[in-house]
Design a protein around this motif. Structure first.
Motif, PDB file in Angstrom:
ATOM      1  N   LEU A  43      17.047  17.348   1.280  1.00  0.00           N
ATOM      2  CA  LEU A  43      16.558  16.781   0.030  1.00  0.00           C
ATOM      3  C   LEU A  43      16.772  17.747  -1.132  1.00  0.00           C
ATOM      4  N   SER A  44      16.463  19.021  -0.939  1.00  0.00           N
ATOM      5  CA  SER A  44      16.611  19.986  -2.043  1.00  0.00           C
ATOM      6  C   SER A  44      18.081  20.143  -2.441  1.00  0.00           C
ATOM      7  N   GLU A  45      18.981  20.106  -1.472  1.00  0.00           N
ATOM      8  CA  GLU A  45      20.416  20.180  -1.770  1.00  0.00           C
ATOM      9  C   GLU A  45      20.859  18.966  -2.595  1.00  0.00           C
ATOM     10  N   VAL A  46      20.467  17.795  -2.124  1.00  0.00           N
ATOM     11  CA  VAL A  46      20.836  16.552  -2.808  1.00  0.00           C
ATOM     12  C   VAL A  46      20.234  16.527  -4.215  1.00  0.00           C
ATOM     13  N   GLU A  47      18.966  16.913  -4.330  1.00  0.00           N
ATOM     14  CA  GLU A  47      18.276  16.916  -5.611  1.00  0.00           C
ATOM     15  C   GLU A  47      18.963  17.852  -6.601  1.00  0.00           C
ATOM     16  N   GLY A  48      19.336  19.047  -6.151  1.00  0.00           N
ATOM     17  CA  GLY A  48      20.027  20.001  -7.017  1.00  0.00           C
ATOM     18  C   GLY A  48      21.364  19.469  -7.487  1.00  0.00           C
ATOM     19  N   ASN A  49      22.123  18.858  -6.575  1.00  0.00           N
ATOM     20  CA  ASN A  49      23.423  18.298  -6.953  1.00  0.00           C
ATOM     21  C   ASN A  49      23.269  17.163  -7.960  1.00  0.00           C
ATOM     22  N   CYS A  50      22.302  16.301  -7.730  1.00  0.00           N
ATOM     23  CA  CYS A  50      22.060  15.180  -8.651  1.00  0.00           C
ATOM     24  C   CYS A  50      21.639  15.691 -10.033  1.00  0.00           C
ATOM     25  N   ALA A  51      20.776  16.681 -10.065  1.00  0.00           N
ATOM     26  CA  ALA A  51      20.312  17.232 -11.344  1.00  0.00           C
ATOM     27  C   ALA A  51      21.468  17.875 -12.099  1.00  0.00           C
ATOM     28  N   ARG A  52      22.345  18.601 -11.393  1.00  0.00           N
ATOM     29  CA  ARG A  52      23.511  19.203 -12.051  1.00  0.00           C
ATOM     30  C   ARG A  52      24.420  18.120 -12.627  1.00  0.00           C
ATOM     31  N   ARG A  53      24.653  17.070 -11.844  1.00  0.00           N
ATOM     32  CA  ARG A  53      25.494  15.971 -12.352  1.00  0.00           C
ATOM     33  C   ARG A  53      24.858  15.325 -13.582  1.00  0.00           C
ATOM     34  N   ARG A  54      23.534  15.195 -13.569  1.00  0.00           N
ATOM     35  CA  ARG A  54      22.834  14.597 -14.711  1.00  0.00           C
ATOM     36  C   ARG A  54      22.994  15.455 -15.957  1.00  0.00           C
ATOM     37  N   VAL A  55      22.830  16.771 -15.824  1.00  0.00           N
ATOM     38  CA  VAL A  55      22.989  17.678 -16.967  1.00  0.00           C
ATOM     39  C   VAL A  55      24.408  17.582 -17.505  1.00  0.00           C
ATOM     40  N   GLU A  56      25.396  17.625 -16.614  1.00  0.00           N
ATOM     41  CA  GLU A  56      26.787  17.578 -17.061  1.00  0.00           C
ATOM     42  C   GLU A  56      27.114  16.247 -17.727  1.00  0.00           C
ATOM     43  N   SER A  57      26.561  15.178 -17.210  1.00  0.00           N
ATOM     44  CA  SER A  57      26.766  13.863 -17.817  1.00  0.00           C
ATOM     45  C   SER A  57      26.178  13.826 -19.231  1.00  0.00           C
ATOM     46  N   LEU A  58      24.990  14.377 -19.396  1.00  0.00           N
ATOM     47  CA  LEU A  58      24.368  14.407 -20.720  1.00  0.00           C
ATOM     48  C   LEU A  58      25.153  15.285 -21.686  1.00  0.00           C
ATOM     49  N   LEU A  59      25.595  16.458 -21.210  1.00  0.00           N
ATOM     50  CA  LEU A  59      26.334  17.379 -22.076  1.00  0.00           C
ATOM     51  C   LEU A  59      27.725  16.853 -22.438  1.00  0.00           C
ATOM     52  N   ASP A  60      28.255  15.944 -21.621  1.00  0.00           N
ATOM     53  CA  ASP A  60      29.538  15.330 -21.960  1.00  0.00           C
ATOM     54  C   ASP A  60      29.427  14.467 -23.211  1.00  0.00           C
ATOM     55  N   ARG A  61      28.236  13.946 -23.462  1.00  0.00           N
ATOM     56  CA  ARG A  61      28.031  13.033 -24.599  1.00  0.00           C
ATOM     57  C   ARG A  61      27.684  13.758 -25.882  1.00  0.00           C
ATOM     58  N   ARG A  62      26.826  14.783 -25.778  1.00  0.00           N
ATOM     59  CA  ARG A  62      26.415  15.525 -26.980  1.00  0.00           C
ATOM     60  C   ARG A  62      25.734  16.822 -26.561  1.00  0.00           C
ATOM     61  N   ASP A  63      25.470  17.674 -27.544  1.00  0.00           N
ATOM     62  CA  ASP A  63      24.758  18.926 -27.304  1.00  0.00           C
ATOM     63  C   ASP A  63      23.256  18.653 -27.225  1.00  0.00           C
ATOM     64  N   TYR A  64      22.551  19.454 -26.465  1.00  0.00           N
ATOM     65  CA  TYR A  64      21.094  19.363 -26.350  1.00  0.00           C
ATOM     66  C   TYR A  64      20.510  20.749 -26.512  1.00  0.00           C
ATOM     67  N   SER A  65      19.295  20.811 -27.049  1.00  0.00           N
ATOM     68  CA  SER A  65      18.572  22.083 -27.023  1.00  0.00           C
ATOM     69  C   SER A  65      18.059  22.268 -25.599  1.00  0.00           C
ATOM     70  N   SER A  66      17.700  23.489 -25.250  1.00  0.00           N
ATOM     71  CA  SER A  66      17.217  23.740 -23.889  1.00  0.00           C
ATOM     72  C   SER A  66      15.939  22.948 -23.610  1.00  0.00           C
ATOM     73  N   GLN A  67      15.057  22.852 -24.595  1.00  0.00           N
ATOM     74  CA  GLN A  67      13.810  22.108 -24.382  1.00  0.00           C
ATOM     75  C   GLN A  67      14.083  20.611 -24.218  1.00  0.00           C
ATOM     76  N   GLU A  68      15.004  20.075 -25.008  1.00  0.00           N
ATOM     77  CA  GLU A  68      15.357  18.654 -24.876  1.00  0.00           C
ATOM     78  C   GLU A  68      15.914  18.358 -23.489  1.00  0.00           C
ATOM     79  N   MET A  69      16.797  19.241 -23.012  1.00  0.00           N
ATOM     80  CA  MET A  69      17.417  19.011 -21.709  1.00  0.00           C
ATOM     81  C   MET A  69      16.365  19.078 -20.605  1.00  0.00           C
TER      82      MET A  69
END
Length: 197
Positions: A43-69
């Motif tokens: 679960l922790s492996e899957v969760e980490g991979n999903c969270a990384r994909r989510r961050v990269e997907s968001l950053l592909d669209r626009r910049d975020y502040s660290s708190q926003e992310m």
């Protein structure tokens, strides 16, 4: 998601993406995890991979502040510790950069006609202390020019009705100009409207 163990049934609250990825991961295995510890590891492996994909997907669209992310990830249902660690890694890699974000944010909002007060407030809501932005405010705006900017912003609108002065002042203050600047600009706009009639 519910899991069964020798202790009984446990319910886990997971982001939808994690639950789907975990289900796929478990289906791909020749045999299910033999212990709760093994399941938690998967679960922790899957969760980490999903969270990384989510961050990269968001950053592909626009910049975020660290708190926003971090807030986005928490809102998606990822655990706080994972959110903090992941955002810290992206900050370290300069993929999330609060100074860069603030610089772009300030420049875009100034061109959109925002005043200093609103920009400072919105940056604070995004977790950025405007005092930590190099050159703020003098590299971005001339305090002497704030009245002229407010006047130009107000000229783009039409203020009619019972109290056009109050409408104009409210509009400019909503855009982040101080009361004194908004009042002065409103008088100029109304004087110009009267002179043009």
């Amino acid at each position: 998601m519910a899991i069964r163990s020798e202790r009984g049934e446990e319910t886990l609250s997971l982001p939808v993406a994690v639950a789907k990825a975990l289900e796929r991961s478990l289906a791909d295995r020749s045999e299910p995890p033999s212990s709760r510890a093994e399941l938690v590891y998967v679960l922790s492996e899957v969760e980490g991979n999903c969270a990384r994909r989510r961050v990269e997907s968001l950053l592909d669209r626009r910049d975020y502040s660290s708190q926003e992310m971090e807030r986005k990830l928490r809102d998606d249902g990822y655990p706080g510790r994972l959110c903090s660690e992941l955002v810290a890694r992206y900050v370290e890699a300069k993929l999330i950069d609060d100074r860069r974000y603030a610089d772009v944010f300030v420049r875009s909002k100034l061109s959109a006609g925002w005043g200093r007060c609103r920009i400072e407030l919105e940056l604070a809501r995004r977790g950025i202390e405007v005092g930590e932005l190099p050159g703020w405010p003098y590299d971005y705006l001339d305090p002497e020019d704030e009245g002229e900017r407010a006047f130009e912003v107000a000229l783009r609108r039409s203020f009619r009705g019972r109290d056009p002065y109050a409408q104009c002042v409210r509009f400019l203050m909503g855009r982040g100009f101080s009361g004194a600047v908004a009042s002065s600009a409103a008088r100029r706009v109304l004087d110009e409207d009267d002179g043009g009639s």
